[in-house]
Design a protein around this motif. Structure first.
Motif, mmCIF file in Angstrom:
data_model
loop_
_atom_site.group_PDB
_atom_site.id
_atom_site.type_symbol
_atom_site.label_atom_id
_atom_site.label_comp_id
_atom_site.label_asym_id
_atom_site.label_seq_id
_atom_site.Cartn_x
_atom_site.Cartn_y
_atom_site.Cartn_z
ATOM 1 N N ALA A 32 34.068 44.134 31.839
ATOM 2 C CA ALA A 32 34.363 43.514 33.137
ATOM 3 C C ALA A 32 34.419 44.621 34.184
ATOM 4 O O ALA A 32 34.721 45.775 33.869
ATOM 5 C CB ALA A 32 35.688 42.759 33.088
ATOM 6 N N TYR A 33 34.156 44.270 35.420
ATOM 7 C CA TYR A 33 34.082 45.256 36.499
ATOM 8 C C TYR A 33 34.804 44.697 37.723
ATOM 9 O O TYR A 33 34.419 43.658 38.252
ATOM 10 C CB TYR A 33 32.622 45.550 36.805
ATOM 11 N N VAL A 34 35.848 45.394 38.156
ATOM 12 C CA VAL A 34 36.631 45.003 39.328
ATOM 13 C C VAL A 34 36.418 46.059 40.405
ATOM 14 O O VAL A 34 36.560 47.255 40.142
ATOM 15 C CB VAL A 34 38.136 44.890 38.974
ATOM 16 N N ARG A 35 36.061 45.634 41.612
ATOM 17 C CA ARG A 35 35.829 46.557 42.738
ATOM 18 C C ARG A 35 36.823 46.283 43.849
ATOM 19 O O ARG A 35 36.820 45.201 44.418
ATOM 20 C CB ARG A 35 34.415 46.388 43.301
ATOM 21 N N LEU A 36 37.633 47.262 44.171
ATOM 22 C CA LEU A 36 38.586 47.159 45.263
ATOM 23 C C LEU A 36 37.925 47.740 46.506
ATOM 24 O O LEU A 36 37.849 48.957 46.675
ATOM 25 C CB LEU A 36 39.883 47.901 44.934
ATOM 26 N N LEU A 37 37.410 46.862 47.350
ATOM 27 C CA LEU A 37 36.645 47.282 48.516
ATOM 28 C C LEU A 37 37.435 47.174 49.817
ATOM 29 O O LEU A 37 37.257 47.983 50.715
ATOM 30 C CB LEU A 37 35.352 46.461 48.626
ATOM 31 N N ALA B 170 44.801 40.957 36.989
ATOM 32 C CA ALA B 170 43.455 40.517 36.603
ATOM 33 C C ALA B 170 42.888 41.444 35.532
ATOM 34 O O ALA B 170 42.316 40.978 34.540
ATOM 35 C CB ALA B 170 42.534 40.488 37.827
ATOM 36 N N ILE B 171 43.071 42.742 35.706
ATOM 37 C CA ILE B 171 42.585 43.709 34.726
ATOM 38 C C ILE B 171 43.275 43.500 33.384
ATOM 39 O O ILE B 171 42.630 43.530 32.331
ATOM 40 C CB ILE B 171 42.781 45.150 35.248
ATOM 41 N N GLN B 172 44.568 43.248 33.411
ATOM 42 C CA GLN B 172 45.307 43.027 32.161
ATOM 43 C C GLN B 172 44.780 41.800 31.420
ATOM 44 O O GLN B 172 44.642 41.817 30.199
ATOM 45 C CB GLN B 172 46.797 42.896 32.451
ATOM 46 N N VAL B 173 44.481 40.752 32.147
ATOM 47 C CA VAL B 173 43.937 39.537 31.517
ATOM 48 C C VAL B 173 42.546 39.814 30.953
ATOM 49 O O VAL B 173 42.246 39.469 29.808
ATOM 50 C CB VAL B 173 43.903 38.368 32.523
ATOM 51 N N PRO C 203 36.513 45.646 27.555
ATOM 52 C CA PRO C 203 36.912 46.802 28.355
ATOM 53 C C PRO C 203 36.702 46.496 29.845
ATOM 54 O O PRO C 203 35.831 45.687 30.193
ATOM 55 C CB PRO C 203 35.961 47.910 27.895
ATOM 56 N N VAL C 204 37.479 47.145 30.704
ATOM 57 C CA VAL C 204 37.395 46.892 32.143
ATOM 58 C C VAL C 204 37.138 48.207 32.883
ATOM 59 O O VAL C 204 37.806 49.206 32.625
ATOM 60 C CB VAL C 204 38.683 46.247 32.683
ATOM 61 N N VAL C 205 36.187 48.166 33.791
ATOM 62 C CA VAL C 205 35.900 49.270 34.693
ATOM 63 C C VAL C 205 36.407 48.857 36.070
ATOM 64 O O VAL C 205 36.190 47.713 36.491
ATOM 65 C CB VAL C 205 34.379 49.560 34.752
ATOM 66 N N ALA C 206 37.079 49.783 36.768
ATOM 67 C CA ALA C 206 37.549 49.497 38.123
ATOM 68 C C ALA C 206 37.044 50.574 39.070
ATOM 69 O O ALA C 206 37.023 51.757 38.720
ATOM 70 C CB ALA C 206 39.069 49.430 38.163
#
Length: 124
Positions: A50-55, A85-88, A94-97
């Motif tokens: 998963a990929y989360v972007r804080l823009l 969200a990352i924890q879920v 695996p999660v990339v932020a």
């Protein structure tokens, strides 16, 4: 994707068919990553991670500082929601932020906050 009308099960299905990862942006006009993760009708895990972007909001940050060397907008509550969200998500993949300087004014500090919140939840 930076178009909130595309945040649909049809997009998830298309991405999944192509084993493409859905980038979940935290951007001023988009639904938050946590709101997407929590939608009952939507599975945002479409690939191997998963990929989360804080823009954030480039215009708001640029109006407050030209240097991007300190936090200028307190996004504490949003960082907490992104950490949830990352924890879920990491229960499944695996999660990339990614954290942009324009999220709050200084990406290294925002990243430190995000790491502290996500690692605190994994400690006994």
């Amino acid at each position: 994707m930076r178009n909130k009308t595309w945040m649909t099960p049809a997009l998830a299905s298309c991405l999944r068919r192509h084993n493409a990862v859905w980038v979940l942006p935290n951007q001023v006009w988009m639904p938050s990553p946590l709101s997407l993760v929590q939608r009952a009708d939507l599975d945002v895990v479409t690939g191997a991670f998963a990929y989360v972007r804080l823009l954030g909001d480039r215009e708001a940050v640029d109006a407050l500082t030209p240097t991007l060397d300190r936090i200028v907008i307190d996004r504490g509550p949003e960082v907490e929601m992104d950490a949830r969200a990352i924890q879920v998500l990491r229960q499944r993949v695996p999660v990339v932020a990614f954290v942009n300087n324009h999220y709050a004014g200084y990406a290294p500090e925002t990243a430190r906050q995000l790491v502290a919140l996500t690692t605190a939840a994994t400690r006994p």
